[in-house]
Design an enzyme around this catalytic site. Structure first.
Site, PDB file in Angstrom:
ATOM      1  N   HIS A  64    -165.276  -8.620  49.032  1.00 56.73           N
ATOM      2  CA  HIS A  64    -165.917  -8.952  50.304  1.00 56.73           C
ATOM      3  C   HIS A  64    -166.499 -10.368  50.239  1.00 56.73           C
ATOM      4  CE1 HIS A  64    -168.619  -8.968  53.723  1.00 56.73           C
ATOM      5  NE2 HIS A  64    -169.649  -9.141  52.916  1.00 56.73           N
TER       6      HIS A  64
ATOM      7  N   ASP B 245    -154.475 -38.525  64.795  1.00 53.99           N
ATOM      8  CA  ASP B 245    -154.272 -37.314  63.986  1.00 53.99           C
ATOM      9  C   ASP B 245    -155.216 -37.440  62.804  1.00 53.99           C
ATOM     10  OD1 ASP B 245    -153.019 -35.176  62.266  1.00 53.99           O
ATOM     11  OD2 ASP B 245    -151.598 -35.163  63.926  1.00 53.99           O
TER      12      ASP B 245
ATOM     13  N   TRP C  15    -169.101 -11.708  43.535  1.00 55.10           N
ATOM     14  CA  TRP C  15    -168.425 -12.975  43.868  1.00 55.10           C
ATOM     15  C   TRP C  15    -168.939 -14.108  42.980  1.00 55.10           C
ATOM     16  CZ3 TRP C  15    -169.571 -17.879  45.945  1.00 55.10           C
ATOM     17  CH2 TRP C  15    -170.923 -18.115  46.199  1.00 55.10           C
TER      18      TRP C  15
ATOM     19  N   SER D  85    -156.860 -26.989  47.357  1.00 51.65           N
ATOM     20  CA  SER D  85    -156.746 -27.040  48.815  1.00 51.65           C
ATOM     21  C   SER D  85    -157.999 -27.654  49.432  1.00 51.65           C
ATOM     22  CB  SER D  85    -156.511 -25.626  49.343  1.00 51.65           C
ATOM     23  OG  SER D  85    -156.956 -25.505  50.660  1.00 51.65           O
ATOM     24  N   SER D  86    -159.173 -27.205  48.974  1.00 45.22           N
ATOM     25  CA  SER D  86    -160.430 -27.722  49.538  1.00 45.22           C
ATOM     26  C   SER D  86    -160.592 -29.206  49.262  1.00 45.22           C
ATOM     27  CB  SER D  86    -161.631 -26.996  48.924  1.00 45.22           C
ATOM     28  OG  SER D  86    -161.699 -25.699  49.387  1.00 45.22           O
TER      29      SER D  86
ATOM     30  N   HIS E 164    -174.740 -23.758  44.750  1.00 44.36           N
ATOM     31  CA  HIS E 164    -175.738 -24.092  45.766  1.00 44.36           C
ATOM     32  C   HIS E 164    -175.219 -25.103  46.779  1.00 44.36           C
ATOM     33  CE1 HIS E 164    -179.367 -23.134  47.670  1.00 44.36           C
ATOM     34  NE2 HIS E 164    -179.396 -24.390  48.030  1.00 44.36           N
TER      35      HIS E 164
ATOM     36  N   GLU F 227    -172.311 -25.298  47.611  1.00 49.18           N
ATOM     37  CA  GLU F 227    -171.356 -24.488  48.363  1.00 49.18           C
ATOM     38  C   GLU F 227    -172.019 -23.820  49.577  1.00 49.18           C
ATOM     39  OE1 GLU F 227    -168.201 -23.882  48.412  1.00 49.18           O
ATOM     40  OE2 GLU F 227    -168.161 -22.052  49.632  1.00 49.18           O
TER      41      GLU F 227
ATOM     42  N   TYR G  18    -174.399 -24.942  51.295  1.00 55.04           N
ATOM     43  CA  TYR G  18    -174.588 -25.966  52.331  1.00 55.04           C
ATOM     44  C   TYR G  18    -173.262 -26.395  52.933  1.00 55.04           C
ATOM     45  CZ  TYR G  18    -179.355 -25.810  50.970  1.00 55.04           C
ATOM     46  OH  TYR G  18    -180.595 -25.354  50.717  1.00 55.04           O
TER      47      TYR G  18
ATOM     48  N   SER H 278    -175.588 -28.655  67.241  1.00 56.65           N
ATOM     49  CA  SER H 278    -176.076 -29.919  67.798  1.00 56.65           C
ATOM     50  C   SER H 278    -175.179 -30.437  68.911  1.00 56.65           C
ATOM     51  CB  SER H 278    -176.178 -30.982  66.694  1.00 56.65           C
ATOM     52  OG  SER H 278    -177.017 -30.533  65.669  1.00 56.65           O
TER      53      SER H 278
ATOM     54  N   HIS I 153    -182.653 -22.218  41.083  1.00 59.52           N
ATOM     55  CA  HIS I 153    -183.510 -21.223  41.753  1.00 59.52           C
ATOM     56  C   HIS I 153    -182.771 -19.888  41.912  1.00 59.52           C
ATOM     57  CE1 HIS I 153    -182.018 -22.973  45.833  1.00 59.52           C
ATOM     58  NE2 HIS I 153    -181.279 -21.961  45.505  1.00 59.52           N
ATOM     59  N   HIS I 154    -181.469 -19.878  41.619  1.00 59.74           N
ATOM     60  CA  HIS I 154    -180.735 -18.604  41.605  1.00 59.74           C
ATOM     61  C   HIS I 154    -180.934 -17.872  40.285  1.00 59.74           C
ATOM     62  CE1 HIS I 154    -178.356 -19.505  45.276  1.00 59.74           C
ATOM     63  NE2 HIS I 154    -178.519 -20.753  44.892  1.00 59.74           N
TER      64      HIS I 154
ATOM     65  N   THR J 192    -184.771 -29.310  56.929  1.00 61.66           N
ATOM     66  CA  THR J 192    -184.297 -28.200  57.765  1.00 61.66           C
ATOM     67  C   THR J 192    -185.247 -27.988  58.931  1.00 61.66           C
ATOM     68  OG1 THR J 192    -183.486 -27.239  55.719  1.00 61.66           O
ATOM     69  CG2 THR J 192    -183.394 -25.862  57.673  1.00 61.66           C
TER      70      THR J 192
ATOM     71  N   LYS K 159    -184.565 -30.363  61.679  1.00 64.54           N
ATOM     72  CA  LYS K 159    -183.425 -29.969  62.510  1.00 64.54           C
ATOM     73  C   LYS K 159    -183.825 -28.913  63.527  1.00 64.54           C
ATOM     74  CE  LYS K 159    -179.459 -31.094  59.862  1.00 64.54           C
ATOM     75  NZ  LYS K 159    -178.837 -31.689  61.032  1.00 64.54           N
TER      76      LYS K 159
ATOM     77  N   ARG L   8    -179.258  -4.594  44.607  1.00 65.66           N
ATOM     78  CA  ARG L   8    -177.993  -4.858  45.280  1.00 65.66           C
ATOM     79  C   ARG L   8    -176.846  -4.400  44.388  1.00 65.66           C
ATOM     80  NH1 ARG L   8    -177.194 -11.415  44.539  1.00 65.66           N
ATOM     81  NH2 ARG L   8    -175.300 -11.012  45.729  1.00 65.66           N
TER      82      ARG L   8
END
Lengths: 308, 533
Positions: B79, B108, B144, B172-173, B256, B258, B260, B271, B305-306, B331, B334, B453
């Site tokens: 998932h 293009d 994951w 690819s990315s 991390h 990732e 963002y 926006s 922090h993870h 943040t 924003k 979890r």
């Protein structure tokens, strides 16, 4: 669209079969490789999976060859505006940056184990207690010649690091000569570039031959060092973290040198064919940037893997 | 260069798309590629959603009823992987493909063939990744985040295929990100200065930098896993002098930024939408740009922090706690700007605006729980509980996914040439909004009460909140079929859309007809059309 304004038309290629078939080739390559590795782990026959990977890699190589040939043809036909060429420059620059970050992961792993986790395992600092519970006899050292659990990871007998700072030592120290060779090759490549811009074809080809030869010599010496490491020093992929970091850092670098040498060899062929003009030789420049990047990585390796 | 050759060639471009399947297989057109990305990501969204519903069905009641724990672990893993790499990231790339050339007046993407390669790698990579579920030993079952040694020493054989899938997804990315950067830096129409670019373009430029910086690190860490599994290296095994915690550092150095990568383009979408339906210019454009760049910078120095509970020196815990809290400042800028844009605006509430407003409110809730989790001593309590699950699903689902839905409704008339069914759109919004809150809000309480979890069974006192959450999950999941229906209906016809589509919309994409012609801006647009944001 017939106006002759300052705006040049940006060349947007027609439909292309390359991307789709390159994806198939890439998929078969990694799918085959995955099966090869799993078959080896399961003691099964690797024939089918090896063929899958080889067929995939052949497709991928063939497509990439055609793809590059097409872009070269387009440029020589004058389809590429100055703006399009800037796209290639941006593309190559950021590709090299992504490679820098790939190496950063392995350098980061080296810094982490050397400055933090191996000393902790040896009982140092606030996190040292874990080491005392796990392997109380373990002594932190680098090169790590006695692994925490030598029964699981046979320890190397000897490191490859610099052991003396005397000129006599460096005179017989293979990594030092490899450093000299690679730095020299960057200089000779620069001379070739200067000759290309000065339209001195003979010089260009001479310096390119020298550069490619230096790349091949570097790879030969590196192979010798690997044989030494395996045969005499007991440094192997499964000899603990010293061998792990050593082989992955120098191995991926060697892989990049191989790729870079191949690129330069292609550029040499293109020089012989007279593809490049003093003001239009992006392919040459891209290969040269790549080579200089590989050179810089080696300097980092020499400092942090060998001297430190 | 020979101008006549180029002109002859561009002449060929006035025909439309090729016929049949080869239009899609061999295309170099940014709109075709964008559409393929979007359809692919929607398919992955439904697949990843199905995995989520297996999880929620199992958790509807205490006890084991539908699946065995090993399969449950495969479901949580797949998932996450499918949603992150298959649904959210490709959806944003699809929008980038469709909209960036239209927004900056480019013909293009900068490198059109490579653009198609970036896309076509994805279906193959996911075919390989999802096929692991049918392999002997099952699919990846380690979450994951694939922490070592769960994924190395104890992982199933299919881990090898997972690793190679991540490798080619990364390729690819990176190619996609290089294309975005080259397009934005090199292909802007004359007069489109950097500080006149729409914020969606800005946020994607910064996202592309994040991708190029961290996807190679992910490739590096899975390569180390591959060597630990198959070649006996000791990167993540302390017995050989390595450290499993090293895996976590490398993973989160990727992980991390990732997160963002999955939210910055969402900021750009919101926006664009809020000023349109508030009929006001975006409040504080410059500060939005600087805030985005600040968030991107900070994303590189907060990764640990993870890992507060993993055993880090105190200095590390303090540094990562304070650095993380700093993110709340840009943040907050924003969120303030979005609210200030709406303040005294002539607001209307079409479906894109509803999703955008819900984004601002619900993403902010997810941001607040993020600040709670940043507090090290408190995190010791919350770590690996459902509170974390609730936190990141609030920023990802009513955050990133709602922004994607807002984007689809907002630009659908431009893509198809028809207005979508507003009634069904609003129904989709309200069912999603109610469903998502029923689904994730109770999970905060479950986590604070101590429910871990990635567990298929739980103590009886968690039963009530879990069934509420499961009901919300099924409501949210099946509501997405309305979106599918609305999009198909809109593609097939409806009220004709004007070029402008929305009364208050600003920007170059609204100056071309609806549907946008197959080729747009082959010559740059008139500079007078380009206005400050």
């Amino acid at each position: 669209m017939a106006s002759e304004s300052s705006h040049e038309t940006y060349y947007v290629p027609e439909q292309s079969k390359f991307p789709f078939f390159a994806s198939i080739g890439l998929f078969l390559t990694v799918f085959g490789l995955g099966n090869v590795l799993n078959d080896i782990s399961a003691d099964a026959s690797v024939t089918g999976s090896t063929w899958t990977a080889l067929i995939g890699f052949t497709i991928l190589s063939f497509i990439l060859f055609q793809w590059f040939a097409t872009t070269i043809r387009e440029n020589r036909a004058g389809l590429n505006s100055a703006q399009l060429k800037r796209s290639y420059v941006w593309g190559m620059s950021w590709f090299i940056f992504s490679e820098v970050m790939f190496f950063a992961a392995f350098f980061g792993a080296l810094f982490y184990v050397r400055t933090l986790s191996v000393p902790w395992l040896g009982g140092e600092g606030a996190k040292g207690s874990a080491g005392e519970f796990l392997w109380p006899e373990f002594q932190a050292a680098w090169p790590l010649l006695v692994n925490p659990d030598p029964s699981a990871y046979p320890s190397p007998h000897e490191g490859l690091n610099v052991t003396s700072w005397s000129p006599a030592f460096f005179a017989g120290y293979l990594p030092f000569w490899n450093t000299v060779i690679l730095i020299t090759s960057s200089v000779t490549l620069h001379f070739a570039h200067v000759a290309l811009k000065a339209e001195n074809r003979k010089r260009l080809i001479q310096w390119m031959v020298v550069t490619v030869a230096l790349g091949i010599i570097f790879l030969g010496l590196q192979a010798m060092e690997y044989v030494e490491a395996y045969g005499h020093y007991g440094i192997t992929l499964d000899s603990g973290i010293y061998g792990s970091t050593f082989f992955l850092l120098t191995g991926f670098h060697g892989f990049h040198v191989t790729l870079g040498t191949f690129m330069l060899a292609v550029m040499l062929i293109r020089c012989l064919k007279g593809h490049f003009k003093p003001n239009d030789h992006f392919g040459f420049e891209a290969a040269a940037w790549y080579w200089h990047f590989v050179d810089v990585v080696w300097v980092g390796l020499f400092i942090f893997v060998y001297l430190w | 260069m020979s101008t006549s050759a180029a002109l002859d060639h561009s002449h060929d471009h006035h025909h439309g798309p090729a016929k049949g399947i080869t239009r899609w297989l061999f295309t170099t057109n940014h709109k075709d590629i964008g559409s393929m990305y979007l359809w692919f990501s929607f398919a992955m969204f439904l697949l990843g959603g199905t995995f989520a519903l297996v999880i929620r069905a199992e958790l509807f009641q205490p006890g084991l009823q539908f699946v065995d724990p090993s399969f449950f672990n495969q479901m949580t893993t797949m998932h996450g992987l499918v949603m992150v790499f298959g649904a959210v990231m490709p959806a944003f790339v699809g929008l980038a493909n469709w909209m960036i050339p239209l927004m900056i007046g480019a013909p293009d993407m900068a490198l059109p063939r490579m653009n198609n390669w970036s896309f076509w790698i994805l279906p193959f990579a996911f075919a390989m990744m999802v096929s692991t579920l049918f392999m002997e030993g099952g699919g990846p079952n380690f979450g994951w985040t694939f922490y070592a040694p769960l994924s190395t020493t104890y992982g199933p054989p299919s881990t090898t295929f997972f690793i190679f899938a991540v490798h080619i997804l990364g390729a690819s990315s990176i190619m996609g990100a290089i294309n975005v950067i080259a397009t934005i830096l090199n292909m802007r129409a004359p007069g489109m200065t950097l500080m006149k670019m729409p914020l969606f373009v800005w946020t994607w430029l910064i996202t592309a930098y994040l991708l190029i910086a961290v996807m190679p690190v992910l490739a590096g860490v899975v390569t180390m896993m591959l060597f630990d599994i198959h070649f006996g290296t000791a990167f993540f095994d302390a017995a050989g002098g390595g450290d499993p915690v090293l895996f976590q550092h490398l993973f989160w150095f990727f992980g991390h930024p990732e997160v963002y990568i999955m939210i910055l383009p969402a900021f750009g979408i919101v926006s664009a939408i809020i000023p349109t339906f508030a009929r006001k210019r975006l409040f504080g454009y410059d500060s939005m740009v600087y805030a985005t760049a600040s968030i991107a910078f900070l994303s590189f120095i907060v990764w640990a922090h993870h890992m507060f509970t993993v055993g880090m020196p105190l200095a590390g815990q303090l540094f990562f706690m304070y650095a993380t809290m700093l993110i709340a400042v840009p943040t907050g800028v924003k969120v303030f700007n979005w609210v200030a844009t709406m303040f005294r605006g002539s607001m209307t509430f079409e479906t894109p605006m509803l999703f955008a407003i819900a984004f601002v409110v619900l993403f902010t809730i997810g941001g607040f729980t993020g600040v709670m989790l940043a507090i090290t001593p408190v995190d010791f309590q919350y770590h690996d509980t459902y509170f974390v699950v609730a936190h990141f699903h609030y920023v990802l689902v009513p955050g990133a996914v709602f922004s994607l839905m807002a984007a689809v409704y907002y630009w659908l008339p431009k893509w198809t040439g028809y207005m979508y069914d507003e009634t069904l759109g609003k129904l989709h919004f309200w069912l999603s909004f109610i469903g998502v809150n029923l689904l994730f809000f109770p999970q905060h309480f479950l986590g604070l009460a101590g429910m871990p979890r990635r567990i298929p069974d739980y103590a009886l006192q968690f039963a009530d909140f879990n069934w509420i959450s499961s009901v919300g999950g099924f409501l949210f999941g099946f509501s997405q079929l309305i979106l599918l229906f609305v999009v198909i209906k809109c593609v097939r016809g409806g009220k004709k859309a004007t070029a402008q589509v929305w009364e208050g919309a600003q920007g170059l994409e609204w100056t071309v007809p609806s549907p946008a012609p197959y080729h747009t801006f082959e010559t740059p647009p008139d500079a007078s059309l380009i206005k400050a944001q």
